[in-house]
Design a protein around this motif. Structure first.
Motif, short mmCIF file in Angstrom:
data_model
loop_
_atom_site.label_atom_id
_atom_site.label_comp_id
_atom_site.label_asym_id
_atom_site.label_seq_id
_atom_site.Cartn_x
_atom_site.Cartn_y
_atom_site.Cartn_z
N UNK A 607 0.56 -1.60 0.10
CA UNK A 607 -0.15 0.04 -0.01
C UNK A 607 0.71 1.10 0.42
N UNK A 608 1.70 1.36 0.79
CA UNK A 608 2.34 2.41 1.19
C UNK A 608 3.43 2.90 -0.24
N UNK A 609 4.54 1.71 -1.29
CA UNK A 609 5.29 1.42 -2.49
C UNK A 609 4.54 1.98 -3.18
N UNK A 637 -7.64 0.10 10.27
CA UNK A 637 -6.96 -0.02 9.07
C UNK A 637 -7.51 1.19 8.64
N UNK A 638 -8.52 1.88 8.25
CA UNK A 638 -8.73 3.08 8.08
C UNK A 638 -7.53 4.23 8.59
N UNK A 642 -5.04 6.49 6.06
CA UNK A 642 -4.76 7.96 6.64
C UNK A 642 -3.18 8.08 6.74
N UNK A 643 -2.38 7.74 7.61
CA UNK A 643 -0.91 8.22 7.20
C UNK A 643 -0.54 7.44 6.72
N UNK A 644 -0.70 6.44 5.71
CA UNK A 644 0.25 6.22 4.64
C UNK A 644 -0.37 7.47 3.74
N UNK A 645 -1.24 8.06 3.23
CA UNK A 645 -1.99 8.81 2.34
C UNK A 645 -1.02 10.06 2.62
N UNK A 648 2.86 10.18 2.00
CA UNK A 648 2.85 9.81 0.39
C UNK A 648 2.59 11.22 -0.27
N UNK A 649 1.61 11.75 0.19
CA UNK A 649 1.42 13.25 -0.21
C UNK A 649 0.43 12.45 -1.31
N UNK A 650 -0.38 11.25 -1.98
CA UNK A 650 -1.25 10.81 -2.46
C UNK A 650 -2.65 11.50 -1.87
N UNK A 651 -3.30 11.95 -2.49
CA UNK A 651 -5.05 12.32 -2.86
C UNK A 651 -5.54 11.79 -2.67
N UNK A 652 -6.54 11.08 -1.14
CA UNK A 652 -7.58 10.38 -0.90
C UNK A 652 -8.24 10.06 -2.20
#
Length: 798
Positions: A607-609, A637-638, A642-645, A648-652
């Motif tokens: 998910x993070x990668x 899990x949610x 949220x922490x990964x987003x 990484x700066x990816x828009x949800x």
């Protein structure tokens, strides 16, 4: 007691105490004094007749001597008094040994004896006073010899009662000494010296004997008291205890038994008297040997005269089995010769019943009644011993029920227990007669079957196959009809191994292969399966460190719009490059990761990668990531998403999470709560592999998915299968009715594309639109497609 004795009682007691102190005897209690007096009187009475005869004969000799010397009248009078006292003493002396006398009777007899011998002492003491001075030398010699003899012998005859000895000898010594002094000291110096020696020596010897006699008497009294106490205790024991007592002689003939003993044998007391105890035990033995029965040991101990204690024996009385515990102690007579046995017995039937119950519980499964794991381990070890000793062969069969958990979850554990009981009976009913069956886990059973000479692997497989077929028949219980299957794995000892652990591992591998091949299967262990299982176990271990060692990587497969044919989303797919085996297909390691739990770490990394990679793409491109059910169960899990987003700066809105229906195993409510939280973040949620398994409309109603992904198995069947076409059209209709985007996987040909676009699918994914690409290849495709689109838009503006 006569009044004369009552009048003299107090001074007599004072005299007795003084005399006791004089002898050096320790103080006695009233009861001990009475017993001591009884012993004294009885000892005296045993010699009383001899003493009286001696007195009479001595008096007769003296009388004849005096009469011959001319003292007939006075001698006759003296002899008459002696004779009268002898007769009176013979007639009046009570026999204490024949009865249990009272204290008063003992005291009266005691003092009567003292008084009687005092009277005899006076008579013999008067003899020298009356005749010695005037008698001739011959008469004097007779009187001297008689008195000396009586003084000397009285120390032995009257030693048991020292006071009687003093009462008898004192008047004789005093009167004789007075006579000798009156006749002239010088003339009778020798006689006076003899009297002095007597007065000094005999009392000392008498004192020693009296002390010994008293101590012996008291010791015997204590023994008597102890015997009485023991007798009372034994009587109370027999009356109030369920145990019983027995006694036999040196020839093992029963002499005495308690009522309880006779009752246990079902006989009257008279029937047991004189019977050989060892023969009785031997006649009532069980026809079949029984573990724990020590009858033979008891019989050996009885024959050898050896003690035994708490020996359990099994007797059959009137057709019923009785467990007894026997204890026996040999007895000996005064000479140290074996005199028989005394012992005790008790019924231990209830104890043996408890032992059997505990033994059963220790080796049997309480639910099904077959052996438990402990018994199984014992039987497997026994089979190994037989194999090593005699070349015998055994098969180890492991059974594992299929779909049993579903019955527990839907019908409850009580129904599940009934299913287990019925299934165990079915398995046992179709195994060979001398087989052993045990339950070694929740729904796991193990059987040990001896392979006869006419057995071969094919026949063994047929036998186990019949068991599998029998178990698969529906079970008709009161609560309804249920069906479970069973898979079986077989390993053979010693063909596949000699060690129990090795054999268990091979049988378990065979069972795993049988379950992997489908339900109701039977698989024989093989070296190939063992190698595959070893590889699988090694891969499970390697998966835990694969992320840390940077062996995992992602590939990205484009998902194209059915309308434009252009990619708008990439699905991130996990790949594993093993350092020794190379790139391993997802089908070979994803399930392993799920089962071992390492999928949680792998999924988190993926998910993070993927989010980190997609953050560098054009804003209109989105990324889809598959989520394991274990990731949903691992925690919040949610919040993790949220922490990964954020990191990484990816828009949800550019992230799509794909969840398979296997996530429902924990219930629909937890999944619905996770989906709602992801929607709150702005993340899209898709249901992956729809159309397989147990998908239902109720789950789609309760969980607001954004997308349905049709499983490629339906797409591959294509438009040529009318039923598949109907299912596909229905899925698209349901998706649109619920406002869901519909994606079809497994698009391989132009015909697939045309058909799926025709039924209204929104997006397409498969090799027709592009295989999974590396990150670099995906970026090249993105630059090519999106760069060209930018140029087209610029030309149209110009």
């Amino acid at each position: 007691m006569p009044s004369v004795w009552k009048m003299a009682a107090r001074p007599a007691r004072s005299l007795e105490r003084s005399f006791t102190r004089l002898l050096g005897l320790r103080p006695m209690t009233a009861g001990q004094r009475t017993l001591f007096k009884i012993d004294q009187v009885e000892a005296l009475n045993k010699l009383r007749l001899v003493a009286l005869v001696a007195i009479f004969l001595g008096a007769l000799i003296v009388f004849k001597t005096l009469a011959a010397a001319g003292h007939e009248a006075s001698a006759t009078a003296w002899f008459a008094v002696v004779l009268a006292m002898v007769v009176v003493d013979i007639l009046s002396g009570p026999g204490l040994a024949m009865q249990r006398p009272s204290r008063e009777e003992v005291r009266a007899q005691y003092w009567r004896s003292v008084a009687a011998y005092f009277a005899f002492g006076l008579l013999w003491g008067a003899l020298p006073l009356l005749f010695y001075q005037e008698a001739s030398e011959d008469v004097r010699r007779v009187i001297l010899v008689a008195i000396t003899a009586y003084l000397a012998s009285s120390a032995f005859f009257l030693a048991a009662l020292p006071l009687a000895f003093i009462a008898f000898s004192t008047p004789i010594v005093v009167f004789f000494a007075a006579t000798l002094i009156r006749s002239g000291v010088a003339a009778h110096a020798f006689e006076l010296q003899l009297l002095c020696i007597y007065v000094l020596a005999f009392p000392i010897a008498l004192r020693q004997y009296a002390v010994s006699f008293a101590e012996r008497s008291l010791a015997l009294a204590k023994v008597g008291e102890q015997k009485q106490l023991i007798s009372l205790l034994l009587n109370d024991f027999e009356a109030n205890s369920s145990d019983w007592l027995w006694q036999c002689d040196s020839r093992l003939r029963l002499l005495r038994v308690s009522d309880h003993f006779a009752q246990r044998f079902g006989m009257a007391l008279g029937e047991l008297d004189g019977r050989r105890f060892d023969h009785l035990l031997a006649d009532l033995k069980s026809p079949a040997p029984c573990p724990g029965d020590r009858r033979e040991d008891v019989l050996v101990h009885l024959q050898r005269g050896e003690p035994f204690r708490d020996c359990p024996i099994l007797l059959v009385i009137d057709g019923e089995e009785h467990w007894w515990s026997m204890t026996g102690t040999p007895t000996y007579d005064r000479a140290g010769r074996f005199d028989g046995f005394r012992g005790m017995g008790r019924d231990i039937g209830s104890e043996k019943a408890r032992e059997r119950e505990l033994e059963y519980l220790a080796h049997h499964d309480t639910l099904t009644g077959v052996g438990n794991r402990a018994r199984f381990n014992h039987e497997l070890a026994r089979a190994r011993g037989l194999t090593e000793a005699g070349g015998r062969r055994f098969a180890l069969v492991l059974f594992d029920l299929d779909d049993f958990k579903a019955i527990n979850d839907t019908a409850g554990h009580s129904v599940g227990d009934q299913v287990l009981r019925t299934t165990s009976r079915r398995i046992a009913g179709f195994l060979p007669r001398d087989s052993f069956l045990s339950r070694i886990g929740g729904d796991e059973f193990a059987a040990i079957i001896e392979i006869k000479e006419d057995f071969d692997p094919a026949r063994l497989r047929d036998i186990v196959g019949k068991v599998v077929h029998e178990v698969a028949r529906p079970l008709a219980l009161q609560s309804g009809s249920y069906k479970v299957g069973v898979s079986a794995g077989i390993a053979i000892m010693p063909d596949d191994g000699q060690e129990p652990e090795q054999l268990m591992q091979l049988a378990d591998i065979a069972l795993y292969c049988a379950k992997a091949g489908g339900k109701d299967q039977v698989k024989l262990a093989s070296s190939e399966d063992g190698a595959a299982f070893a590889l699988r176990k090694q891969l499970e271990l390697d998966l835990w460190n694969a992320v840390e060692k940077e062996e995992m990587f992602l590939e990205y497969q484009p998902v194209a719009s059915a309308r434009t044919g252009e990619p708008f989303l990439f699905e991130a797919l996990v790949r594993w490059r093993h350092p020794r085996l190379g790139v391993i297909p997802p089908a070979d390691f994803i399930d392993l990761a799920e089962q071992s739990g390492s999928i949680v770490g792998i999924g988190g990394w993926a998910l993070a990668a993927a989010c980190r990679e997609a953050a560098g793409w054009p804003a209109e491109l989105r990324i889809a990531v598959n989520i394991s059910p274990r990731q949903l169960e691992a925690g919040d899990f949610p919040a993790w998403v949220a922490a990964v987003l954020e990191e990484t700066g990816l828009a949800p809105g550019r992230l799509e999470v794909e969840i398979t229906e296997s996530a429902y195993r924990g219930g629909l409510e937890p999944v619905a709560a996770v989906v709602a939280d992801l929607h709150t973040l702005g993340v899209t949620v898709a249901m992956d592999d729809f159309g397989t398994g147990y998908s239902s409309l109720s789950s789609l109603q309760r969980i607001p998915f954004d997308k349905l992904k049709i499983d490629q198995s339906l797409v591959v069947r294509g438009h040529g299968d009318k039923r598949a076409v109907s299912v596909l059209r229905s899925i698209v209709t349901i998706g649109r009715a619920l406002g869901m985007h519909v994606t079809a996987e497994g698009v391989e040909t132009a015909e697939h594309e045309a058909f799926l676009r025709g039924i209204g699918v929104d997006s397409l994914q498969g090799f027709y639109f592009g295989p999974p690409l590396s990150a670099k290849q995906a970026m090249g495709l993105i630059k090519e497609r999106f760069g060209r689109n930018d140029r087209d838009r610029a030309s149209s503006v110009a």
